[in-house]
Design an enzyme around this catalytic site. Structure first.
Site, mmCIF file in Angstrom:
data_model
loop_
_atom_site.group_PDB
_atom_site.id
_atom_site.type_symbol
_atom_site.label_atom_id
_atom_site.label_comp_id
_atom_site.label_asym_id
_atom_site.label_seq_id
_atom_site.Cartn_x
_atom_site.Cartn_y
_atom_site.Cartn_z
ATOM 1 N N ASN A 47 0.809 -1.225 0.000
ATOM 2 C CA ASN A 47 0.000 0.000 0.000
ATOM 3 C C ASN A 47 0.842 1.275 0.000
ATOM 4 O OD1 ASN A 47 -2.438 1.799 0.927
ATOM 5 N ND2 ASN A 47 -0.930 2.006 2.579
ATOM 6 N N TYR A 69 3.784 9.527 -11.241
ATOM 7 C CA TYR A 69 2.851 8.795 -10.362
ATOM 8 C C TYR A 69 1.945 7.881 -11.195
ATOM 9 C CZ TYR A 69 -0.783 8.134 -6.735
ATOM 10 O OH TYR A 69 -1.670 7.605 -5.831
HETATM 11 N N1 LIG Z 1 -5.927 8.946 -0.762
HETATM 12 C C1 LIG Z 1 -6.251 8.814 -2.037
HETATM 13 O O1 LIG Z 1 -7.119 9.527 -2.535
HETATM 14 C C2 LIG Z 1 -5.585 7.782 -2.896
HETATM 15 C C3 LIG Z 1 -6.082 7.600 -4.195
HETATM 16 C C4 LIG Z 1 -5.497 6.636 -5.007
HETATM 17 C C5 LIG Z 1 -4.449 5.872 -4.556
HETATM 18 N N2 LIG Z 1 -3.970 6.089 -3.289
HETATM 19 C C6 LIG Z 1 -2.856 5.249 -2.871
HETATM 20 O O2 LIG Z 1 -3.196 4.602 -1.657
HETATM 21 C C7 LIG Z 1 -2.025 4.403 -0.862
HETATM 22 C C8 LIG Z 1 -2.223 5.002 0.512
HETATM 23 O O3 LIG Z 1 -2.543 6.372 0.359
HETATM 24 P P1 LIG Z 1 -3.033 7.299 1.580
HETATM 25 O O4 LIG Z 1 -3.917 8.329 0.993
HETATM 26 O O5 LIG Z 1 -3.501 6.459 2.715
HETATM 27 O O6 LIG Z 1 -1.636 8.007 1.929
HETATM 28 P P2 LIG Z 1 -1.152 8.662 3.307
HETATM 29 O O7 LIG Z 1 -0.066 9.605 2.918
HETATM 30 O O8 LIG Z 1 -2.308 9.192 4.105
HETATM 31 O O9 LIG Z 1 -0.515 7.416 4.095
HETATM 32 C C9 LIG Z 1 0.552 6.704 3.516
HETATM 33 C C10 LIG Z 1 1.422 6.132 4.603
HETATM 34 O O10 LIG Z 1 2.469 5.385 3.961
HETATM 35 C C11 LIG Z 1 3.707 5.710 4.550
HETATM 36 N N3 LIG Z 1 4.747 5.505 3.535
HETATM 37 C C12 LIG Z 1 4.952 6.207 2.388
HETATM 38 N N4 LIG Z 1 6.012 5.724 1.718
HETATM 39 C C13 LIG Z 1 6.494 4.688 2.460
HETATM 40 C C14 LIG Z 1 7.570 3.775 2.290
HETATM 41 N N5 LIG Z 1 8.370 3.837 1.205
HETATM 42 N N6 LIG Z 1 7.784 2.818 3.237
HETATM 43 C C15 LIG Z 1 6.968 2.723 4.312
HETATM 44 N N7 LIG Z 1 5.933 3.585 4.533
HETATM 45 C C16 LIG Z 1 5.701 4.535 3.618
HETATM 46 C C17 LIG Z 1 3.575 7.164 4.988
HETATM 47 O O11 LIG Z 1 4.495 7.486 6.032
HETATM 48 C C18 LIG Z 1 2.111 7.215 5.454
HETATM 49 O O12 LIG Z 1 1.973 6.897 6.820
HETATM 50 C C19 LIG Z 1 -0.869 5.033 -1.650
HETATM 51 O O13 LIG Z 1 -0.209 4.048 -2.411
HETATM 52 C C20 LIG Z 1 -1.574 6.018 -2.572
HETATM 53 O O14 LIG Z 1 -0.821 6.278 -3.734
HETATM 54 C C21 LIG Z 1 -4.516 7.009 -2.449
#
Ligand SMILES: NC(=O)c1ccc[n+]([C@@H]2O[C@H](COP(=O)([O-])OP(=O)(O)OC[C@H]3O[C@@H](n4cnc5c(N)ncnc54)[C@H](O)[C@@H]3O)[C@@H](O)[C@H]2O)c1
Length: 245
Positions: free
Chosen positions: A81, A146
């Site tokens: 994730n 991205y």
């Molecule tokens: N929020 C959205 O609208 C959305 C939409 C599409 C896809 N996503 C994807 O969902 C996933 C989670 O997104 P989110 O919105 O919960 O993000 P977020 O930033 O709220 O949380 C992500 C977490 O991952 C941790 N993290 C980031 N890179 C890391 C790494 N290399 N190793 C370990 N930990 C790491 C961060 O410290 C953070 O705690 C991501 O892959 C994001 O691209 C999110």
């Protein structure tokens, strides 16, 4: 007891996935590069262990899988994730460093985790891999690295599905639309408003919406579902990609 590892589980979507897996009786390795977030998340849930580390490095990814084996005896479910988005940068302004950083954090991290998880799953006789992609993979102006990384996730899961099918390991992508997480809340209000208008349901998704899709694919009964791309977008992926983030 089933064992899962969720990367980037300190907050947002990853935390919701870890919480739902725990509620379903799964032991969970809670990984995050942010040590405080990882420990806080693990404290809020039972049957978890926190692993602080960057899964975009081989050592970080290896530590996640090793923790599953050492603490809980194996690994059944990997939810890759961890990731982050960069928007609003035209391709001519994307530096080589930015490109590499986004690919490493969103795509290479998933490859590293898979690489260490697969031998463990094979020894266990099967497993479930879920890669978190993004609707951006369909095309995102101002977000080329991205979008390319998240397209790579879909392609990685499809290829793994074919390669690992004989071993009882499934691999699928979950594709969130805009989900109300700290990452989304950090956007400025005007950009959020524009984004909201691009959603047929007129609201952003909730992290639990994504968690339900992941838990469905991670379930033992989902053994025939592999190589699929499951959209949790409220219908947004049915519309043409716009210039919105
Ligand atoms: N929020 C959205 O609208 C959305 C939409 C599409 C896809 N996503 C994807 O969902 C996933 C989670 O997104 P989110 O919105 O919960 O993000 P977020 O930033 O709220 O949380 C992500 C977490 O991952 C941790 N993290 C980031 N890179 C890391 C790494 N290399 N190793 C370990 N930990 C790491 C961060 O410290 C953070 O705690 C991501 O892959 C994001 O691209 C999110």
């Amino acid at each position: 007891m089933r064992v899962a590892a969720v990367t980037g589980a300190g907050r947002g979507i990853g935390f919701a996935i870890a919480r739902m897996l725990v509620r379903q009786g799964t032991a969970v390795v809670v990984n995050d590069v942010d040590g405080r977030a990882a420990h806080d998340a693990a404290r809020k849930l039972t049957n978890t262990v926190a692993v602080v580390g960057n899964v975009a490095t081989e050592a970080g990814a290896k530590a996640v899988v090793e923790a599953a084996v050492n603490e809980f005896g194996g690994l059944d479910v990997l939810v890759a994730n961890a990731g982050f988005g960069v928007v609003g940068v035209e391709v001519g302004d994307v530096t080589a460093e930015d490109w590499s950083r986004v690919i490493e954090r969103n795509l290479t991290s998933q490859f590293y985790c898979v690489r260490f998880a697969v031998p463990v799953m094979r020894r266990r006789g099967g497993g479930r891999i879920v890669g978190i992609s993004s609707r951006a993979w369909l095309g995102q102006a101002g977000g080329t690295p991205y979008a390319a990384a998240k397209g790579g996730v879909v392609s990685l899961m499809r290829s793994l599905a074919l390669e690992l099918a004989p071993h009882g390991i499934t691999a699928n992508s979950v594709v969130p639309g805009s989900i109300a997480t700290p990452a989304l809340e950090a956007m400025d209000a005007k950009a959020r408003e524009v984004l909201l208008r691009a959603h047929p349901m007129g609201r952003f998704g909730d992290p639990d919406d994504v968690a339900r899709a992941v838990c469905f694919l991670a379930h033992p009964a989902a053994e025939r579902i592999t190589g699929q791309t499951l959209y949790v977008t409220g219908g947004r992926n049915l519309l043409l990609p716009s210039r919105t983030p």
